[in-house]
Scaffold this active site. Structure first.
Site: not given
Length: 262
Positions: A31, A138, A171
């Site tokens: 993204t 991802k 994260e």
């Protein structure tokens, strides 16, 4: 394998197969932010997609022209977000994929989210699984993040810091994390779990937060943290004003990261 019938919402679905991305999360995505028709750091995003294709054994024969398709999709978009999804496509029986499977590619362009200059950060109860073979990628397997987001909505925080099953910090739900204490910047090693963010790698490659130590850190090591930063490709870099109920002494974004504000 011959499929005799597929029903979608109890209505016949006129397709011979279902995309493996939907069936198994068999794919990956990236993204990127779009400003004045330009997808930011597009080359780095293409490198991410290429690496994922290789590591997941996905046949994406039209990859070389993907850059142009992204540019075409972003043309005329003043302030938006471009998401590129690559699935393995169709073919195979059960989990096994066909050697002749050809990737499906989806490009989605949407409006950009509102500006976010700072966040409050809590600690998630749900932990991330460790899987070195998928670490950094991802992938479309985002159920952990779906559940974490639901957990965050029920909390008082804007985002949550997530650890892995061994108790090491990985994260935040929506980005990578950096923290500062006693003259040293830190960020987690992502060799077991987590997403290797484009902004994270840019900060590391350009030595923006030197000295920076990358390693495996338990949550206890953040007890006396002085400053925290979250980064992702859609929002750039944002500062954490409160961590787990503690107000950060240093809540201003370091000057070197101001160029990353989106």
């Amino acid at each position: 394998m011959t499929i005799r019938k597929i029903l979608l919402n109890n209505t016949p679905f006129h397709c011979s197969e279902i995309d493996r991305g939907l069936q198994f999360g068999d794919g990956h995505f990236t993204t990127m932010r779009v400003v004045q028709g330009v997808p930011l750091h597009v080359e780095k995003h293409l490198s991410r997609l290429s690496e994922a294709n290789i590591r997941l054994f996905i046949n994406h024969p039209s990859f070389d022209s993907l850059h142009q398709r992204i540019l075409n999709a972003c043309n005329g978009i003043e302030n938006g977000v471009c998401k590129v999804i690559v699935t393995r496509g169709y073919g195979g029986r059960g989990y096994g994929f066909s050697d002749g499977a050809v990737a499906n590619e989806y490009i989605q362009v949407s409006d950009a989210p509102g500006n976010l200059k700072s966040v409050s950060l809590g600690v998630a109860e749900l932990n991330l699984a460790r899987q070195p073979k998928l670490a950094g990628l991802k992938t479309l397997n985002r159920l952990e993040q779906v559940l974490l987001t639901q957990e965050c909505r029920a909390s008082e925080y804007d985002d949550l810091l997530v650890c892995d099953s061994e108790g090491n910090v990985v994260e935040a739900i929506q980005g990578n994390v950096f923290w500062y204490k006693q003259g040293q910047w830190y960020t987690p090693d992502l060799s077991f779990s987590g997403v290797q963010g484009i902004m994270r790698q840019l900060i590391i490659d350009e030595d923006m937060l030197a000295p920076l130590r990358i390693g495996h850190f338990s949550l206890n090591e953040l007890a006396d943290v002085e400053q925290m930063i979250l980064s992702n490709s859609v929002r750039g870099a944002v500062t954490v004003t409160q961590f787990n109920g503690k107000v950060m002494n240093k809540s201003k974004l370091p000057a070197v990261l101001e160029q990353l504000i989106l």
